[in-house]
Motif scaffolding. Sequence first.
Motif, PDB file in Angstrom:
ATOM      1  N   ALA A 111      -2.369  -2.119 -15.718  1.00 46.53           N
ATOM      2  CA  ALA A 111      -2.103  -0.866 -15.581  1.00 46.53           C
ATOM      3  C   ALA A 111      -1.576   0.009 -16.872  1.00 46.53           C
ATOM      4  O   ALA A 111      -0.601   0.594 -17.039  1.00 46.53           O
ATOM      5  CB  ALA A 111      -0.755  -0.498 -14.722  1.00 46.53           C
ATOM      6  N   PRO A 112      -2.709   0.034 -17.724  1.00 46.93           N
ATOM      7  CA  PRO A 112      -2.233   0.449 -19.152  1.00 46.93           C
ATOM      8  C   PRO A 112      -1.995   2.164 -19.298  1.00 46.93           C
ATOM      9  O   PRO A 112      -2.664   2.902 -18.380  1.00 46.93           O
ATOM     10  CB  PRO A 112      -3.691   0.122 -20.058  1.00 46.93           C
ATOM     11  N   LYS A 113      -1.161   2.378 -20.150  1.00 46.34           N
ATOM     12  CA  LYS A 113      -0.852   3.824 -20.305  1.00 46.34           C
ATOM     13  C   LYS A 113      -1.559   4.369 -21.855  1.00 46.34           C
ATOM     14  O   LYS A 113      -1.995   3.612 -22.517  1.00 46.34           O
ATOM     15  CB  LYS A 113       0.355   4.119 -20.512  1.00 46.34           C
ATOM     16  N   PRO A 114      -1.692   5.672 -21.775  1.00 45.78           N
ATOM     17  CA  PRO A 114      -2.503   6.177 -23.324  1.00 45.78           C
ATOM     18  C   PRO A 114      -1.621   5.649 -24.552  1.00 45.78           C
ATOM     19  O   PRO A 114      -2.237   5.453 -25.449  1.00 45.78           O
ATOM     20  CB  PRO A 114      -2.234   7.799 -23.010  1.00 45.78           C
ATOM     21  N   GLU A 115      -0.396   5.555 -24.469  1.00 46.16           N
ATOM     22  CA  GLU A 115       0.218   4.855 -25.436  1.00 46.16           C
ATOM     23  C   GLU A 115      -0.049   3.380 -25.886  1.00 46.16           C
ATOM     24  O   GLU A 115       0.404   2.977 -26.836  1.00 46.16           O
ATOM     25  CB  GLU A 115       1.818   5.088 -25.329  1.00 46.16           C
TER      26      GLU A 115
ATOM     27  N   LYS B 111       2.714 -15.730 -22.627  1.00 44.56           N
ATOM     28  CA  LYS B 111       3.667 -15.070 -23.124  1.00 44.56           C
ATOM     29  C   LYS B 111       3.610 -13.593 -22.545  1.00 44.56           C
ATOM     30  O   LYS B 111       2.446 -13.119 -22.439  1.00 44.56           O
ATOM     31  CB  LYS B 111       3.681 -14.805 -24.640  1.00 44.56           C
ATOM     32  N   GLU B 112       4.582 -12.770 -22.098  1.00 41.28           N
ATOM     33  CA  GLU B 112       4.484 -11.294 -21.625  1.00 41.28           C
ATOM     34  C   GLU B 112       5.485 -10.648 -22.197  1.00 41.28           C
ATOM     35  O   GLU B 112       6.576 -10.882 -22.671  1.00 41.28           O
ATOM     36  CB  GLU B 112       4.876 -11.479 -20.168  1.00 41.28           C
ATOM     37  N   LYS B 113       4.911  -9.398 -22.202  1.00 37.95           N
ATOM     38  CA  LYS B 113       5.930  -8.258 -23.011  1.00 37.95           C
ATOM     39  C   LYS B 113       5.308  -6.813 -22.209  1.00 37.95           C
ATOM     40  O   LYS B 113       4.181  -6.470 -22.607  1.00 37.95           O
ATOM     41  CB  LYS B 113       5.789  -8.030 -24.396  1.00 37.95           C
ATOM     42  N   GLU B 114       6.178  -6.214 -21.449  1.00 37.22           N
ATOM     43  CA  GLU B 114       5.829  -5.080 -20.877  1.00 37.22           C
ATOM     44  C   GLU B 114       4.435  -5.025 -20.004  1.00 37.22           C
ATOM     45  O   GLU B 114       4.380  -6.221 -19.144  1.00 37.22           O
ATOM     46  CB  GLU B 114       5.793  -3.812 -21.536  1.00 37.22           C
ATOM     47  N   ARG B 115       3.521  -4.271 -20.260  1.00 42.89           N
ATOM     48  CA  ARG B 115       2.326  -4.350 -19.682  1.00 42.89           C
ATOM     49  C   ARG B 115       1.233  -5.332 -20.300  1.00 42.89           C
ATOM     50  O   ARG B 115      -0.019  -5.498 -19.721  1.00 42.89           O
ATOM     51  CB  ARG B 115       1.738  -3.114 -19.702  1.00 42.89           C
TER      52      ARG B 115
ATOM     53  N   GLU C  73      -6.185   1.394 -15.320  1.00 43.28           N
ATOM     54  CA  GLU C  73      -7.248   0.330 -14.955  1.00 43.28           C
ATOM     55  C   GLU C  73      -6.799  -0.784 -15.951  1.00 43.28           C
ATOM     56  O   GLU C  73      -7.108  -0.960 -17.105  1.00 43.28           O
ATOM     57  CB  GLU C  73      -8.539   1.047 -15.347  1.00 43.28           C
ATOM     58  N   SER C  74      -6.609  -1.712 -15.302  1.00 40.46           N
ATOM     59  CA  SER C  74      -6.491  -3.225 -15.859  1.00 40.46           C
ATOM     60  C   SER C  74      -7.774  -3.839 -16.515  1.00 40.46           C
ATOM     61  O   SER C  74      -8.745  -3.563 -15.881  1.00 40.46           O
ATOM     62  CB  SER C  74      -5.350  -4.195 -15.021  1.00 40.46           C
TER      63      SER C  74
END
Lengths: 115, 112
Positions: B77-81, B57-61, B17-18
């Motif tokens: 699209a976040p992850k639990p980490e 600036k961007e880095k992964e998600r 969920e973004s």
Amino acid sequence: DAGVTQSPTHLIKTRGQHVTLRCSPISGHKSVSWYQQVLGQGPQFIFQYYEKEERGRGNFPDRFSARQFPNYSSELNVNALLLGDSALYLCASSQTGGVNTGELFFGEGSRLTVL
Amino acid sequence: EDQVTQSPEALRLQEGESSSLNCSYTVSGLRGLFWYRQDPGKGPEFLFTLYSAGEEKEKERLKATLTKKESFLHITAPKPEDSATYLCAVQTRNNAGNMLTFGGGTRLMVKP
């Protein structure tokens, strides 16, 4: 390579006592900054040292003092401890001490509890 | 007096969920705006530096953007980490050296 190291990691003191916190910066880094982080809040700037000279001081009472040694390590001293001094004390290092160096490398902090 | 305000204070998302985190600032002469991530019991970890309005600036998600009054940290699209506290900080012309003024942080929790 070792990151920023701080000692001790945890300590408990009583009101009125004195505490000394220590920090070793990343090898090659000449600037050390100290921040206080109260639980649930963002870090608050206390001091910055670069090449053993004080470069900045935050809005903290004179009970707080610091110094930087020739090997660029640093000590933060707090006298006459108050309950409100309970916090996580963070040390951060950077290669230079000037502007446009907001990329700070933080240690894991020293958690001080004052009873 | 320089001020940095972050919102929301806490945010719960489902995995995938973004969403966006906000950092609004009132400063005299911005030199740079910085985003840090802080895991429980750890010191903050540097993520991004932004210097001028319109910069991204961007880095992964993660993607950070900057306007003249605020910055956003977009999480796609976040992850639990990605669960952590995200801190925004500013460096201003008022201050010597590399002093940072931090906001209170946004505590992000991503559920699987």
